[in-house]
Design an enzyme around this catalytic site. Structure first.
Site, short mmCIF file in Angstrom:
data_model
loop_
_atom_site.label_atom_id
_atom_site.label_comp_id
_atom_site.label_asym_id
_atom_site.label_seq_id
_atom_site.Cartn_x
_atom_site.Cartn_y
_atom_site.Cartn_z
N SER A 66 7.85 2.33 2.20
CA SER A 66 7.97 1.00 2.30
C SER A 66 7.29 0.44 0.88
O SER A 66 6.59 -0.37 0.18
CB SER A 66 7.41 0.06 3.15
OG SER A 66 8.62 0.36 4.19
N LYS A 69 8.01 -0.99 -1.72
CA LYS A 69 8.53 -2.72 -1.70
C LYS A 69 7.90 -3.43 -2.80
O LYS A 69 8.19 -4.81 -3.71
CB LYS A 69 7.75 -3.37 -0.08
CG LYS A 69 9.58 -3.24 -0.01
CD LYS A 69 8.73 -3.35 1.87
CE LYS A 69 9.81 -3.49 2.87
NZ LYS A 69 10.01 -2.27 4.11
N SER A 123 5.39 -6.40 5.14
CA SER A 123 6.68 -4.60 4.91
C SER A 123 8.21 -5.27 5.98
O SER A 123 8.95 -4.21 6.03
CB SER A 123 5.88 -3.87 6.30
OG SER A 123 6.78 -2.82 4.32
#
Length: 301
Positions: A66, A69, A123
């Site tokens: 993640s 992101k 997240s």
């Protein structure tokens, strides 16, 4: 009374001098042989000078989970789309995250800005998918924009296939992520959204609310001054953390990739902080050393 006052003032002066001395530590004199980190790959940069203070296995390509992101947020913000516009979460978004779990209800709506917020701080994978699906040209165009942005930042060892980081084919290096975070630090919204300790998002159609917590414990506490943050985890990627933090007046960018335990990246941040302040980080466990050897053998074969 006058003598007591003088003694008090002298004590305060000595404390201020000690703080000043700490704040003027010369990071250029730090010995990289006096630091150990448990993460497989580590990169530490003085953001003001741009000087690399420490790196370990920083050019090995690996899944970044993640941490992806951060790029997702930059691409959305670069498009200058309305952050107040409502986006809808649908079955296609659910498929984009491989039908993984999310508390968000199908067909409900949230503003684009709030979607970025919960994607960065907590997240939220479905939010990342919806942001990409609601990009001009759709999901494919969004992923292409992610890779184009990476190329513009000279992230030569980086490749994205989705906006969430759930795919193990989203890969990069600690050196490349450093370039990405340097760029992301220039976005006030990314700094704000990624470091919010807790946040409540208000959805519509139907109307409901969900509470979110920052996935980085250091951003939730008061002992660290965290100015940008993103965590990541996949089985294949291990536990990852990148953040910008202020230590004794020095703005440091840290990247820790592929740690064996949930708290290990936080432990590495503490070791880096100790190294900055004292010149020595302390040792890591035998388990961490074994994990590193095993993963390095897999990544470099």
């Amino acid at each position: 009374m006058g003598r007591v006052l003088l003694l008090v003032l002298a004590f305060i002066g000595s404390c201020n001098a000690a703080v000043a001395a700490t704040n003027t530590t010369d990071v250029t004199k730090l010995d990289p042989n006096k630091i150990e980190t448990a993460s497989v790959s580590t990169y530490v940069t003085d953001l003001k000078s741009g000087k690399t203070l420490f790196q370990k296995n920083a050019d090995i390509v690996m899944p970044i989970a993640s941490i992806t992101k951060i790029m997702t947020a930059m691409v959305v913000l670069d498009a200058e789309l309305s952050l107040k516009e409502k986006i809808t979460f649908d079955k296609t978004d659910k498929e984009r995250i491989y039908n993984g779990y999310s508390r968000i209800r199908m067909e409900s709506q949230l503003s684009r800005g709030e979607a970025i917020h919960i994607a960065l701080m907590s997240s939220e994978n479905l939010a990342s998918a919806a942001l990409a699906d609601n990009y001009p040209g759709g999901y494919t165009a969004f992923v292409e924009a992610m890779n184009a942005k990476a190329k513009s930042l000279r992230m030569d060892d980086t490749h994205f296939v989705d906006s969430s980081g759930l795919s193990p084919n989203n890969v990069s290096t600690a050196a490349d992520i450093t370039k990405m975070v340097k760029a992301a630090y220039k976005y006030p919204k990314i700094r704000q959204y990624s470091t919010t300790p807790v946040h409540t998002a208000y959805f519509k159609k139907p109307r409901y609310k969900l509470g979110y917590t920052n996935t980085n414990a250091l951003a939730r506490g008061k002992k660290w001054n965290v100015e940008l943050s993103k965590t990541g985890y996949l089985d294949i990627a291990g536990y990852c953390l990148t953040m910008v933090t202020n230590i004794d007046g020095k703005k440091l960018l840290m990247v820790m990739l592929d740690a064996y335990g949930k708290l290990t990246p936080i432990g590495d941040a503490g070791r880096i902080k100790k190294w900055i302040q004292t010149g020595k980080s302390g040792n890591i466990s035998d388990t961490a050393e074994h994990y590193q050897r095993t993963k390095l053998a897999e990544l470099t074969k």
